[in-house]
Design a protein around this motif. Sequence first.
Motif, PDB file in Angstrom:
ATOM      1  N   PRO A 129     -17.523  13.779   1.928  1.00  0.00           N
ATOM      2  CA  PRO A 129     -18.331  13.361   0.779  1.00  0.00           C
ATOM      3  C   PRO A 129     -19.170  12.141   1.158  1.00  0.00           C
ATOM      4  N   ASP A 130     -20.241  11.915   0.405  1.00  0.00           N
ATOM      5  CA  ASP A 130     -21.085  10.750   0.669  1.00  0.00           C
ATOM      6  C   ASP A 130     -20.286   9.459   0.538  1.00  0.00           C
ATOM      7  N   VAL A 131     -19.445   9.405  -0.496  1.00  0.00           N
ATOM      8  CA  VAL A 131     -18.597   8.248  -0.760  1.00  0.00           C
ATOM      9  C   VAL A 131     -17.201   8.766  -1.060  1.00  0.00           C
ATOM     10  N   PHE A 132     -16.168   8.129  -0.481  1.00  0.00           N
ATOM     11  CA  PHE A 132     -14.812   8.620  -0.746  1.00  0.00           C
ATOM     12  C   PHE A 132     -13.787   7.497  -0.690  1.00  0.00           C
ATOM     13  N   ASP A 133     -12.688   7.747  -1.363  1.00  0.00           N
ATOM     14  CA  ASP A 133     -11.556   6.830  -1.463  1.00  0.00           C
ATOM     15  C   ASP A 133     -10.704   6.972  -0.204  1.00  0.00           C
ATOM     16  N   THR A 134     -10.424   5.851   0.452  1.00  0.00           N
ATOM     17  CA  THR A 134      -9.663   5.900   1.707  1.00  0.00           C
ATOM     18  C   THR A 134      -8.154   5.829   1.491  1.00  0.00           C
ATOM     19  N   HIS A 135      -7.709   5.635   0.273  1.00  0.00           N
ATOM     20  CA  HIS A 135      -6.309   5.701  -0.182  1.00  0.00           C
ATOM     21  C   HIS A 135      -5.289   5.188   0.843  1.00  0.00           C
ATOM     22  N   GLY A 136      -5.569   4.025   1.399  1.00  0.00           N
ATOM     23  CA  GLY A 136      -4.601   3.401   2.287  1.00  0.00           C
ATOM     24  C   GLY A 136      -4.819   3.629   3.760  1.00  0.00           C
ATOM     25  N   TRP A 137      -5.856   4.385   4.112  1.00  0.00           N
ATOM     26  CA  TRP A 137      -6.029   4.757   5.512  1.00  0.00           C
ATOM     27  C   TRP A 137      -7.434   4.444   6.026  1.00  0.00           C
ATOM     28  N   ALA A 138      -8.049   3.386   5.507  1.00  0.00           N
ATOM     29  CA  ALA A 138      -9.436   3.073   5.856  1.00  0.00           C
ATOM     30  C   ALA A 138      -9.635   2.910   7.353  1.00  0.00           C
ATOM     31  N   VAL A 139      -8.744   2.159   7.999  1.00  0.00           N
ATOM     32  CA  VAL A 139      -8.903   1.877   9.429  1.00  0.00           C
ATOM     33  C   VAL A 139      -8.267   2.966  10.277  1.00  0.00           C
ATOM     34  N   ILE A 140      -7.012   3.275   9.987  1.00  0.00           N
ATOM     35  CA  ILE A 140      -6.245   4.148  10.875  1.00  0.00           C
ATOM     36  C   ILE A 140      -6.749   5.584  10.878  1.00  0.00           C
ATOM     37  N   LEU A 158     -14.308 -10.216  -0.116  1.00  0.00           N
ATOM     38  CA  LEU A 158     -13.018  -9.518  -0.118  1.00  0.00           C
ATOM     39  C   LEU A 158     -11.890 -10.543  -0.145  1.00  0.00           C
ATOM     40  N   THR A 159     -10.825 -10.245  -0.879  1.00  0.00           N
ATOM     41  CA  THR A 159      -9.727 -11.208  -0.986  1.00  0.00           C
ATOM     42  C   THR A 159      -9.069 -11.425   0.373  1.00  0.00           C
ATOM     43  N   ASP A 160      -8.432 -12.558   0.509  1.00  0.00           N
ATOM     44  CA  ASP A 160      -7.789 -12.893   1.781  1.00  0.00           C
ATOM     45  C   ASP A 160      -6.678 -11.913   2.130  1.00  0.00           C
ATOM     46  N   THR A 161      -6.035 -11.331   1.105  1.00  0.00           N
ATOM     47  CA  THR A 161      -4.938 -10.401   1.363  1.00  0.00           C
ATOM     48  C   THR A 161      -5.437  -9.001   1.709  1.00  0.00           C
ATOM     49  N   ILE A 162      -6.615  -8.620   1.209  1.00  0.00           N
ATOM     50  CA  ILE A 162      -7.069  -7.250   1.447  1.00  0.00           C
ATOM     51  C   ILE A 162      -8.051  -7.138   2.614  1.00  0.00           C
ATOM     52  N   LYS A 163      -8.751  -8.210   2.947  1.00  0.00           N
ATOM     53  CA  LYS A 163      -9.758  -8.124   4.003  1.00  0.00           C
ATOM     54  C   LYS A 163      -9.177  -7.630   5.331  1.00  0.00           C
ATOM     55  N   PRO A 164      -8.017  -8.141   5.788  1.00  0.00           N
ATOM     56  CA  PRO A 164      -7.469  -7.638   7.060  1.00  0.00           C
ATOM     57  C   PRO A 164      -7.094  -6.158   7.007  1.00  0.00           C
ATOM     58  N   VAL A 165      -6.810  -5.656   5.816  1.00  0.00           N
ATOM     59  CA  VAL A 165      -6.357  -4.266   5.670  1.00  0.00           C
ATOM     60  C   VAL A 165      -7.499  -3.289   5.906  1.00  0.00           C
ATOM     61  N   VAL A 166      -8.727  -3.673   5.527  1.00  0.00           N
ATOM     62  CA  VAL A 166      -9.865  -2.752   5.651  1.00  0.00           C
ATOM     63  C   VAL A 166     -10.858  -3.208   6.718  1.00  0.00           C
ATOM     64  N   THR A 167     -10.431  -4.104   7.588  1.00  0.00           N
ATOM     65  CA  THR A 167     -11.279  -4.573   8.683  1.00  0.00           C
ATOM     66  C   THR A 167     -10.634  -4.207  10.011  1.00  0.00           C
ATOM     67  N   ASP A 168     -11.396  -3.575  10.909  1.00  0.00           N
ATOM     68  CA  ASP A 168     -10.804  -3.176  12.187  1.00  0.00           C
ATOM     69  C   ASP A 168     -10.842  -4.335  13.184  1.00  0.00           C
ATOM     70  N   VAL A 173     -16.009  -3.680   8.605  1.00  0.00           N
ATOM     71  CA  VAL A 173     -15.431  -3.530   7.266  1.00  0.00           C
ATOM     72  C   VAL A 173     -15.628  -2.089   6.834  1.00  0.00           C
ATOM     73  N   GLU A 174     -14.522  -1.411   6.549  1.00  0.00           N
ATOM     74  CA  GLU A 174     -14.564   0.030   6.322  1.00  0.00           C
ATOM     75  C   GLU A 174     -14.903   0.436   4.888  1.00  0.00           C
ATOM     76  N   ALA A 175     -14.502  -0.380   3.889  1.00  0.00           N
ATOM     77  CA  ALA A 175     -14.667   0.071   2.509  1.00  0.00           C
ATOM     78  C   ALA A 175     -14.604  -1.090   1.529  1.00  0.00           C
ATOM     79  N   LEU A 176     -15.194  -0.874   0.359  1.00  0.00           N
ATOM     80  CA  LEU A 176     -15.016  -1.775  -0.775  1.00  0.00           C
ATOM     81  C   LEU A 176     -13.682  -1.448  -1.418  1.00  0.00           C
ATOM     82  N   VAL A 177     -12.831  -2.440  -1.614  1.00  0.00           N
ATOM     83  CA  VAL A 177     -11.552  -2.230  -2.293  1.00  0.00           C
ATOM     84  C   VAL A 177     -11.742  -2.537  -3.773  1.00  0.00           C
ATOM     85  N   LEU A 178     -11.729  -1.503  -4.586  1.00  0.00           N
ATOM     86  CA  LEU A 178     -11.887  -1.661  -6.030  1.00  0.00           C
ATOM     87  C   LEU A 178     -10.640  -2.280  -6.637  1.00  0.00           C
ATOM     88  N   SER A 179      -9.481  -1.760  -6.225  1.00  0.00           N
ATOM     89  CA  SER A 179      -8.198  -2.234  -6.746  1.00  0.00           C
ATOM     90  C   SER A 179      -7.241  -2.430  -5.587  1.00  0.00           C
TER      91      SER A 179
END
Length: 457
Positions: A129-140, A158-168, A173-179
């Motif tokens: 899809p053009d845009v999609f939810d990475t549901h926990g697997w943005a990097v891996i 991006l918050t300090d807690t979420i930025k490392p999660v979606v950054t390789d 930076v792989e995605a915008l984290v909505l929640s």
Amino acid sequence: MRKTWITAVAVLLIISAVLAGCSQRSGSGNGANGANDSGAGTNDSGTAANGGGNAPKTDDSAEPAKTDGGEKVRLTVYSTIGELKNQDMMKSIAADFTKENPNIQVEFQFPGAEYENILKVKMAANDLPDVFDTHGWAVIRYGNYLADMKDEPWAANLTDTIKPVVTDKNGKVEALVLSEAKDGISYNAGLLEQYGIQPPTTFAELMDAAEKLKTESKGAVTPFFMSGIDNGMIGGFLDLYATSQYISPSTNDAATLLDGSFDWKKWTPLAQKLLDMQKKGYINKDVLTAKYTDMPQRFAQGKVAFVFGAPSFADEVYKVNKDVKIGIMPLTTMVDGDSPTFSGGERYTMGAWKDGKHLAESKKLIEFFARPENMSKIANATKLPPGLKDIPSEHEFTTYYEQFKDVRVFPYFDRVYLPNGMWDVMCKTGTALVAGDVSPAQFADKMKQEYDRLRNQ
């Protein structure tokens, strides 16, 4: 006379044709094209029938028309959001986007339980899809398919807690984290107050609280609710506490879990703790037959005190008893000297397919969702902390997230330390443990066997 009659009939036929054309245009808003007027393009009847989207939906809208500004672009967005009210919230934001960008049509798909399988097929075909939810697997999992968002205006926020999660590792930076997910323990605050219990911080304190609730209520209160049918609740307990047992302490097993040398005999004590909770009567007696959907009513009636994970069930509780006060707290420690934690990372995200035909428009849509007013709307609807800093929210859990904003957040254990496929093993074998079909030691053996097999695939 005959000529006059023929003329009159001709006039009537012309008027009828004009009226028929007007009728078709005025009625089109209620048909397939009517869904497109909202800017979302999702088949409303399909949404209602699927009750939150357990099956993939198809779009049957007409081909978008061209406007004076050029050809209309159609963006497809896939999301894991399951609640109908939250799906509608997302579509309403998309409708606002289309008002500002009338040449861009946004079509949401909410595949529900089939989401992961559908995305795997699409990855294999390189047709996402053009845009999609990475549901926990943005990097891996999805990193190779996603456009880099590091230069987007929202990325620095991006918050300090979420930025490392979606950054390789290269800073992409792989995605915008909505929640942002922050899973710990949800609890019935009224019950704890009634029995004079402070929210525990250690596992031993949690078990003491369970004993007090069971004993002083004479069995009317079940400390913990789990479901063997929806066995993700059992797997969730193990996944959360695997972090407390093996990852969050200063002396931990993170390295050996990653390199494959972990001693799986260490899993036995964690499995034993789950079994002890059942044997002591701390878990609902019908654990093997109960469903997740049974829990909100029992919680609302004061029959359940603790639920492992986020309070995503809150609205269902309020339908039964609007006066119930639900609290959230970090996961208790398992090892002496450690501090409480949350497990989490991405809950709902928006990433852009790097090879999409409309990448510029996709980034524009994501930037629109990142606006503070839209992020606030998402936070208030999902009742989860937003993935961007300084986003105001007003819901019953806001004060809790603020209270625990400095608590460490670890990625979900299985997403980092277990090979793909182990989640199912953990859920099913955990249920077999509760059913008495395997022992804690046999559970540990099963984890080692499947870990080795799946890791080497």
